[in-house]
Design a protein around this motif. Structure first.
Motif, PDB file in Angstrom:
ATOM      1  N   ALA A  20     -35.458 -13.119-111.296  1.00  0.00           N
ATOM      2  CA  ALA A  20     -34.714 -13.068-110.040  1.00  0.00           C
ATOM      3  C   ALA A  20     -35.404 -12.055-109.134  1.00  0.00           C
ATOM      4  O   ALA A  20     -35.960 -11.054-109.589  1.00  0.00           O
ATOM      5  N   MET A  21     -35.378 -12.328-107.849  1.00  0.00           N
ATOM      6  CA  MET A  21     -36.022 -11.461-106.873  1.00  0.00           C
ATOM      7  C   MET A  21     -34.983 -10.903-105.911  1.00  0.00           C
ATOM      8  O   MET A  21     -34.232 -11.660-105.289  1.00  0.00           O
ATOM      9  N   ALA A 130     -31.090 -19.499-115.276  1.00  0.00           N
ATOM     10  CA  ALA A 130     -30.596 -18.174-114.892  1.00  0.00           C
ATOM     11  C   ALA A 130     -29.189 -18.213-114.297  1.00  0.00           C
ATOM     12  O   ALA A 130     -28.600 -17.168-114.037  1.00  0.00           O
ATOM     13  N   TYR A 131     -28.656 -19.401-114.077  1.00  0.00           N
ATOM     14  CA  TYR A 131     -27.321 -19.513-113.483  1.00  0.00           C
ATOM     15  C   TYR A 131     -26.632 -20.767-114.001  1.00  0.00           C
ATOM     16  O   TYR A 131     -27.262 -21.663-114.559  1.00  0.00           O
ATOM     17  N   GLN A 132     -25.325 -20.824-113.799  1.00  0.00           N
ATOM     18  CA  GLN A 132     -24.547 -22.007-114.139  1.00  0.00           C
ATOM     19  C   GLN A 132     -23.539 -22.258-113.037  1.00  0.00           C
ATOM     20  O   GLN A 132     -23.053 -21.313-112.403  1.00  0.00           O
ATOM     21  N   THR A 133     -23.194 -23.523-112.817  1.00  0.00           N
ATOM     22  CA  THR A 133     -22.135 -23.831-111.874  1.00  0.00           C
ATOM     23  C   THR A 133     -20.789 -23.678-112.579  1.00  0.00           C
ATOM     24  O   THR A 133     -20.682 -23.842-113.792  1.00  0.00           O
ATOM     25  N   CYS A 134     -19.766 -23.360-111.821  1.00  0.00           N
ATOM     26  CA  CYS A 134     -18.428 -23.169-112.390  1.00  0.00           C
ATOM     27  C   CYS A 134     -17.394 -23.339-111.289  1.00  0.00           C
ATOM     28  O   CYS A 134     -17.737 -23.546-110.123  1.00  0.00           O
ATOM     29  N   PRO A 144      -9.164 -23.591-106.234  1.00  0.00           N
ATOM     30  CA  PRO A 144     -10.395 -23.082-106.874  1.00  0.00           C
ATOM     31  C   PRO A 144     -11.631 -23.418-106.037  1.00  0.00           C
ATOM     32  O   PRO A 144     -11.657 -24.428-105.322  1.00  0.00           O
ATOM     33  N   LEU A 145     -12.642 -22.572-106.112  1.00  0.00           N
ATOM     34  CA  LEU A 145     -13.883 -22.761-105.372  1.00  0.00           C
ATOM     35  C   LEU A 145     -15.001 -23.161-106.314  1.00  0.00           C
ATOM     36  O   LEU A 145     -15.039 -22.740-107.467  1.00  0.00           O
ATOM     37  N   MET A 146     -15.931 -23.956-105.799  1.00  0.00           N
ATOM     38  CA  MET A 146     -17.167 -24.196-106.537  1.00  0.00           C
ATOM     39  C   MET A 146     -17.980 -22.911-106.478  1.00  0.00           C
ATOM     40  O   MET A 146     -18.048 -22.246-105.440  1.00  0.00           O
ATOM     41  N   ALA A 147     -18.588 -22.548-107.603  1.00  0.00           N
ATOM     42  CA  ALA A 147     -19.267 -21.259-107.655  1.00  0.00           C
ATOM     43  C   ALA A 147     -20.442 -21.297-108.627  1.00  0.00           C
ATOM     44  O   ALA A 147     -20.678 -22.291-109.324  1.00  0.00           O
ATOM     45  N   LEU A 148     -21.157 -20.199-108.657  1.00  0.00           N
ATOM     46  CA  LEU A 148     -22.269 -19.981-109.582  1.00  0.00           C
ATOM     47  C   LEU A 148     -22.000 -18.715-110.369  1.00  0.00           C
ATOM     48  O   LEU A 148     -21.412 -17.760-109.829  1.00  0.00           O
ATOM     49  N   THR A 149     -22.421 -18.694-111.609  1.00  0.00           N
ATOM     50  CA  THR A 149     -22.362 -17.462-112.379  1.00  0.00           C
ATOM     51  C   THR A 149     -23.787 -17.048-112.727  1.00  0.00           C
ATOM     52  O   THR A 149     -24.600 -17.878-113.152  1.00  0.00           O
ATOM     53  N   HIS A 150     -24.094 -15.784-112.487  1.00  0.00           N
ATOM     54  CA  HIS A 150     -25.434 -15.238-112.742  1.00  0.00           C
ATOM     55  C   HIS A 150     -25.282 -13.793-113.207  1.00  0.00           C
ATOM     56  O   HIS A 150     -24.617 -12.992-112.549  1.00  0.00           O
ATOM     57  N   GLY A 178     -22.889  -6.397 -95.168  1.00  0.00           N
ATOM     58  CA  GLY A 178     -22.569  -5.776 -96.453  1.00  0.00           C
ATOM     59  C   GLY A 178     -22.265  -6.710 -97.594  1.00  0.00           C
ATOM     60  O   GLY A 178     -21.950  -6.264 -98.695  1.00  0.00           O
ATOM     61  N   ASP A 179     -22.366  -8.014 -97.358  1.00  0.00           N
ATOM     62  CA  ASP A 179     -22.082  -8.985 -98.424  1.00  0.00           C
ATOM     63  C   ASP A 179     -23.248  -9.074 -99.405  1.00  0.00           C
ATOM     64  O   ASP A 179     -24.414  -9.024 -99.014  1.00  0.00           O
ATOM     65  N   GLU A 180     -22.923  -9.252-100.683  1.00  0.00           N
ATOM     66  CA  GLU A 180     -23.939  -9.499-101.692  1.00  0.00           C
ATOM     67  C   GLU A 180     -24.065 -10.998-101.880  1.00  0.00           C
ATOM     68  O   GLU A 180     -23.069 -11.695-102.095  1.00  0.00           O
ATOM     69  N   THR A 181     -25.292 -11.499-101.775  1.00  0.00           N
ATOM     70  CA  THR A 181     -25.516 -12.938-101.805  1.00  0.00           C
ATOM     71  C   THR A 181     -26.497 -13.334-102.903  1.00  0.00           C
ATOM     72  O   THR A 181     -27.335 -12.546-103.331  1.00  0.00           O
ATOM     73  N   LEU A 182     -26.374 -14.587-103.317  1.00  0.00           N
ATOM     74  CA  LEU A 182     -27.277 -15.192-104.284  1.00  0.00           C
ATOM     75  C   LEU A 182     -27.836 -16.459-103.650  1.00  0.00           C
ATOM     76  O   LEU A 182     -27.077 -17.303-103.160  1.00  0.00           O
TER      77      LEU A 182
END
Length: 202
Positions: A20-21, A130-134, A144-150, A178-182
């Protein structure tokens, strides 16, 4: 919120590093200070930028956003931090130089560099392992929201698009507030997701 299409296979990106970068998207001129540096493995000064007490040396200027992302991800072979600035000539990619020291102008040896505090870094990933959908439940949204887990963190889908310039511009604005993004990088599209620190799996 509609369910986005299934994420593409990354088989065609097999040559891209799996790391990851963390990339600083510095699209406003006040977010960094241009300067020159010296590094241990070079005998001349390098063009650089300074932000958050870190130096980044000039690597490449490219006209297209997608090319800038590809160049940035290839830096993951040697480091996990980079920066991208935006100029009239295009996108400029800068590589992190942890061992650098500031090199003032020869005619102004006492010239200092001003401290600059930049935005959150955007975490870029191009490895499907490196990630999964959830599906994620967050406090302020009923459904519920569609999301990623990393890395045991959850990110809700924010934008999915084929236009890399548009996605990078949105990511830069979110980072500045200030948001953290992927950012998940695929051959046919980019998926931008927002960290949900209070989210839980459904």
């Amino acid at each position: 919120m509609s369910v986005p299409p299934r994420l593409d296979s990354l088989a065609s990106l097999a040559t891209v590093p799996t790391s990851a970068m963390a990339c600083k998207l510095l699209f406003d001129r006040d977010l960094y200070a241009p300067c020159h540096i010296r590094v241990p493995d070079a005998d001349h000064r390098l063009s650089a930028i300074y932000v958050d007490n870190q130096f980044y040396s000039f690597l490449k200027t490219v006209p297209e956003a997608r090319k800038a992302i590809d160049v940035t991800m290839r830096l993951a072979k040697r480091d996990d931090t980079a920066a991208i600035t935006l100029t009239r000539r295009g996108y400029v990619v800068w590589g992190h130089e942890p061992g650098a020291r500031y090199a003032p102008p020869a005619r102004q040896p006492g010239y200092g560099i001003r401290p600059v505090f930049g935005p959150q870094a955007c975490l870029m990933v191009a490895d499907e392992s490196a990630y999964q959908t959830c599906r994620l439940q967050v406090p302020d949204v009923t459904k519920p929201l569609m999301a990623l887990t990393h890395n045991n963190r959850y990110y809700s889908f924010f934008k999915q698009d084929t236009d890399a310039a548009k996605v990078l511009d949105i990511a830069a604005k979110l980072a500045r507030r200030g948001d953290e993004t992927l950012l998940v990088i695929e051959p046919s599209r980019l998926t931008l997701a927002l960290l949900e620190p209070n989210g839980r799996l459904v």
